[in-house]
Design a protein around this motif. Structure first.
Motif, PDB file in Angstrom:
ATOM      1  N   GLY A  78      33.800  31.379  34.207  1.00 31.68           N
ATOM      2  CA  GLY A  78      33.732  32.853  34.592  1.00 31.68           C
ATOM      3  C   GLY A  78      32.876  33.508  33.497  1.00 31.68           C
ATOM      4  N   GLU A  79      32.266  34.678  33.975  1.00 30.58           N
ATOM      5  CA  GLU A  79      31.534  35.291  32.883  1.00 30.58           C
ATOM      6  C   GLU A  79      32.463  36.038  31.948  1.00 30.58           C
ATOM      7  OE1 GLU A  79      28.759  37.746  34.950  1.00 30.58           O
ATOM      8  OE2 GLU A  79      27.917  36.068  35.742  1.00 30.58           O
ATOM      9  N   ARG A  80      33.511  36.486  32.338  1.00 30.99           N
ATOM     10  CA  ARG A  80      34.365  36.981  31.528  1.00 30.99           C
ATOM     11  C   ARG A  80      35.503  36.246  31.042  1.00 30.99           C
ATOM     12  NH1 ARG A  80      33.347  40.697  35.174  1.00 30.99           N
ATOM     13  NH2 ARG A  80      34.775  40.055  36.539  1.00 30.99           N
ATOM     14  N   ARG A  81      36.081  36.650  29.910  1.00 28.98           N
ATOM     15  CA  ARG A  81      37.431  35.861  29.533  1.00 28.98           C
ATOM     16  C   ARG A  81      38.669  36.272  30.061  1.00 28.98           C
ATOM     17  NH1 ARG A  81      35.179  33.625  24.300  1.00 28.98           N
ATOM     18  NH2 ARG A  81      37.305  33.025  23.307  1.00 28.98           N
ATOM     19  N   GLY A  82      39.570  35.946  29.891  1.00 26.48           N
ATOM     20  CA  GLY A  82      40.981  36.360  30.350  1.00 26.48           C
ATOM     21  C   GLY A  82      41.102  35.729  32.008  1.00 26.48           C
ATOM     22  N   PRO A  83      42.439  36.078  32.151  1.00 26.50           N
ATOM     23  CA  PRO A  83      42.723  35.687  33.795  1.00 26.50           C
ATOM     24  C   PRO A  83      41.710  36.328  34.880  1.00 26.50           C
ATOM     25  CG  PRO A  83      44.647  36.860  32.755  1.00 26.50           C
ATOM     26  CD  PRO A  83      43.526  36.903  31.488  1.00 26.50           C
ATOM     27  N   ARG A  84      41.841  35.843  35.926  1.00 26.55           N
ATOM     28  CA  ARG A  84      40.885  36.459  37.220  1.00 26.55           C
ATOM     29  C   ARG A  84      41.875  37.570  37.739  1.00 26.55           C
ATOM     30  NH1 ARG A  84      37.276  32.193  36.905  1.00 26.55           N
ATOM     31  NH2 ARG A  84      37.141  32.052  34.799  1.00 26.55           N
ATOM     32  N   ARG A  85      41.322  38.473  38.240  1.00 21.14           N
ATOM     33  CA  ARG A  85      42.064  39.437  38.797  1.00 21.14           C
ATOM     34  C   ARG A  85      41.277  39.869  40.173  1.00 21.14           C
ATOM     35  NH1 ARG A  85      45.154  42.649  35.000  1.00 21.14           N
ATOM     36  NH2 ARG A  85      44.797  41.735  32.927  1.00 21.14           N
ATOM     37  N   ARG A  86      41.824  40.372  41.375  1.00 19.44           N
ATOM     38  CA  ARG A  86      41.218  40.733  42.476  1.00 19.44           C
ATOM     39  C   ARG A  86      40.220  39.999  43.003  1.00 19.44           C
ATOM     40  NH1 ARG A  86      41.592  45.845  39.313  1.00 19.44           N
ATOM     41  NH2 ARG A  86      43.364  47.121  40.221  1.00 19.44           N
ATOM     42  N   SER A  87      39.043  40.339  43.304  1.00 17.22           N
ATOM     43  CA  SER A  87      37.973  39.232  43.831  1.00 17.22           C
ATOM     44  C   SER A  87      37.545  38.293  42.850  1.00 17.22           C
ATOM     45  CB  SER A  87      36.800  40.185  44.304  1.00 17.22           C
ATOM     46  OG  SER A  87      36.441  40.770  43.302  1.00 17.22           O
ATOM     47  N   GLY A  88      37.940  38.434  41.645  1.00 17.34           N
ATOM     48  CA  GLY A  88      37.448  37.479  40.620  1.00 17.34           C
ATOM     49  C   GLY A  88      38.351  36.102  40.831  1.00 17.34           C
ATOM     50  N   LEU A  89      39.213  36.270  41.688  1.00 18.98           N
ATOM     51  CA  LEU A  89      40.220  35.062  42.073  1.00 18.98           C
ATOM     52  C   LEU A  89      39.641  34.084  42.943  1.00 18.98           C
ATOM     53  CD1 LEU A  89      43.632  36.657  42.626  1.00 18.98           C
ATOM     54  CD2 LEU A  89      43.367  34.727  40.956  1.00 18.98           C
ATOM     55  N   ILE A  90      38.424  34.489  43.558  1.00 19.24           N
ATOM     56  CA  ILE A  90      37.763  33.752  44.701  1.00 19.24           C
ATOM     57  C   ILE A  90      36.446  33.149  44.104  1.00 19.24           C
ATOM     58  CG2 ILE A  90      38.804  34.650  46.709  1.00 19.24           C
ATOM     59  CD1 ILE A  90      36.199  36.207  47.185  1.00 19.24           C
ATOM     60  N   GLU A  91      36.108  33.678  42.938  1.00 21.37           N
ATOM     61  CA  GLU A  91      35.212  32.759  42.174  1.00 21.37           C
ATOM     62  C   GLU A  91      35.340  31.613  41.541  1.00 21.37           C
ATOM     63  OE1 GLU A  91      33.539  36.151  39.566  1.00 21.37           O
ATOM     64  OE2 GLU A  91      33.835  37.483  41.355  1.00 21.37           O
ATOM     65  N   LEU A  92      35.088  30.635  42.237  1.00 21.18           N
ATOM     66  CA  LEU A  92      35.246  29.326  42.008  1.00 21.18           C
ATOM     67  C   LEU A  92      34.446  28.719  41.025  1.00 21.18           C
ATOM     68  CD1 LEU A  92      36.999  27.835  44.918  1.00 21.18           C
ATOM     69  CD2 LEU A  92      38.193  28.720  43.220  1.00 21.18           C
ATOM     70  N   GLY A  93      33.079  29.267  40.829  1.00 19.39           N
ATOM     71  CA  GLY A  93      32.003  28.497  40.139  1.00 19.39           C
ATOM     72  C   GLY A  93      31.748  27.231  40.796  1.00 19.39           C
ATOM     73  N   LEU A  94      31.544  27.332  42.011  1.00 18.72           N
ATOM     74  CA  LEU A  94      31.119  25.968  43.034  1.00 18.72           C
ATOM     75  C   LEU A  94      29.861  25.597  42.551  1.00 18.72           C
ATOM     76  CD1 LEU A  94      32.362  25.756  46.260  1.00 18.72           C
ATOM     77  CD2 LEU A  94      30.363  24.590  45.799  1.00 18.72           C
ATOM     78  N   ILE A  95      29.623  24.284  42.247  1.00 19.24           N
ATOM     79  CA  ILE A  95      28.433  23.724  42.418  1.00 19.24           C
ATOM     80  C   ILE A  95      28.302  22.694  43.358  1.00 19.24           C
ATOM     81  CG2 ILE A  95      26.561  22.412  40.802  1.00 19.24           C
ATOM     82  CD1 ILE A  95      28.087  23.647  38.287  1.00 19.24           C
ATOM     83  N   GLN A  96      27.381  22.765  44.276  1.00 26.53           N
ATOM     84  CA  GLN A  96      27.349  21.756  45.155  1.00 26.53           C
ATOM     85  C   GLN A  96      26.581  20.507  44.768  1.00 26.53           C
ATOM     86  OE1 GLN A  96      28.415  21.950  48.400  1.00 26.53           O
ATOM     87  NE2 GLN A  96      28.979  24.028  48.640  1.00 26.53           N
TER      88      GLN A  96
END
Ligand code: NIG
Ligand code: FE
Length: 417
Positions: free
Chosen positions: A20-38
């Motif tokens: 994630g770009e930000r430190r700290g735990p994920r909140r709201r829509s940040g929870l669906i950002e999985l940093g997915l690399i195909q």
């Protein structure tokens, strides 16, 4: 070309980095950002992530001494289980049969069963037998993908036995390739020898604190009707804070005892259960910096009609995490995969939300968010290869172990074949 990495994992069909770009735990829509690399790859050196990226970039980085082919499957960080009571003797399947017939959990506790019956068995057990039993449990957790686990004391309820449990947790570090994070839960319930003097037991817990300081990172209190009320919890937390403990709290499992307010006031790292939380407490919790740890295994096992307001918590900005709450009374499961399934089915989390909650946010719930919980350069190489094509299948195919391989600090510690 010199070897750039000790080990590489190649051909990761879906590589969920959770970066994630930000430190700290994920909140709201940040929870669906999985940093997915195909079609991704990971380079590992000295037990840490040294490189993460697309497979086609990998060869430009050089070769690895050893390579693992992930076969196009799903790869993600090891699960962090941020709430367990994994050191105890005996089991309570008989009590569960009673609960299935409708006897409430707190009623069983009040008549000296429940936690108290496990306390009796645990006091009678030797350090050696408790260690062997817990080692077996942690081995099963590891095989199901847990690579970091918080473990609470709390089945001793006197100094000698609480220290015995914390020593077991210390021993486990040497025996199982999982990082155990120790928590002191002397305030789990009032032991029977203090049943008519609860305040004297609160004094006892406070007296135990200096003696367990070097052995536990967190101090936790079961703030609940029939356990510790808000005033007693406050007394313990004040003492724990001044002894230098970081704070966790059981709050709102069966009733609202103001635990959330106390958690916010004492700067708790996490507040766990939250089945009962008032709407006006949610913004307070969101601002407090505490992670809200949800325990769907408990709701499932105790057949609760009252579930935590998971969606409202997310919308209020509370960073939620998931845990097993592995214990013999309210959640005898060792598997974070099962918990992810239940969180999706019962708490209506999406698969992506549940995965963030079981990895990066769970790492923050045990104060280890900078070390584990995502696959980012410099973090521990705690990595899972799942025998799945897409991550959405993780909660969907339930009741089976999807683990093909578990790596802890860059070493394969479990392999299904
Ligand atoms: O998290 N809440 C308190 N402790 C456990 C239950 C422990 C037990 O029943 O032995 C829990 O639910
Ligand atoms: Fe618990």
């Amino acid at each position: 070309m010199p070897f750039a990495f000790d080990l590489a994992i190649l051909n990761c069909g879906e590589l969920l980095t959770l970066a994630g770009e930000r430190r700290g735990p994920r909140r709201r829509s940040g929870l669906i950002e999985l940093g997915l690399i195909q079609n991704g790859a990971i380079g590992i050196s000295r037990g840490k992530i040294a490189w993460v990226g697309a497979q086609r970039e990998y060869r430009r980085q050089g070769r690895a001494r050893r390579e693992i082919d992930a076969g196009g499957k799903v790869v993600l960080p090891g699960f962090v289980d941020p709430h367990t009571h994994a050191v105890f003797a005996g089991s309570r399947e008989g009590e569960w049969a009673e609960k299935l017939r409708g006897v409430p959990y707190l009623e069983i506790l009040q008549r000296g069963g429940g936690i108290l019956s496990t306390v009796e068995a645990t006091r009678d057990a030797s350090l050696k037998s408790l260690t062997e039993t817990a080692e077996h449990f942690l081995g099963q957790m590891l095989a199901c993908g847990t690579t970091t686990v918080e473990i609470k004391s709390g089945y001793g309820l006197d100094l000698k036995n609480e220290v015995k449990i914390l020593k077991v947790i210390e021993q486990l570090k040497k025996r199982v390739p999982i990082d155990p994070v120790p928590t002191f839960l002397g305030a789990h319930t009032i032991p029977k020898e203090y049943s008519d003097r609860p305040e004297a037991y609160v004094d006892q817990v406070i007296e135990m604190l200096p003696a367990v300081r070097g052995r536990a990172r967190f101090c936790d209190v079961f703030c609940e009707e029939g356990a510790f009320n808000a005033d007693q919890t406050r007394r313990i937390l004040e003492a724990a804070k001044s002894e230098g403990f970081a704070i966790k709290l059981h709050a709102g499992e069966f009733s609202d005892q103001e635990g959330v307010r106390l958690a916010a006031e004492f700067g708790a790292v996490s507040v766990d259960h939250l089945d009962h939380i008032r709407p006006e407490e949610m913004p307070l919790l969101a601002q407090s910096g505490a992670v809200g740890v949800l325990l769907p295994g408990v709701s499932h096992f105790l057949m609760s009609k009252h579930l935590p307001p998971a969606r409202a918590l997310i919308e209020a900005g509370v960073p939620i995490a998931l845990a097993t709450d592995f214990n013999p009374g309210s959640s005898p499961t060792l598997s974070m995969q099962e918990i992810i399934h239940l969180a999706v089915r019962d708490f209506k989390l999406s698969a992506a939300e549940a995965i963030s909650a079981a990895t990066i946010n769970a790492a923050h719930a045990v104060g280890m968010g900078e070390v584990v919980g995502s696959l980012e350069v410099g973090k521990q190489a705690d990595i899972l290869i799942l025998d799945l094509e897409r991550y959405e299948q993780l909660p969907y195919f339930f009741g089976v172990n999807h683990l093909e391989k578990v790596l802890k600090k860059g070493k394969v510690v479990y392999s299904s074949c």
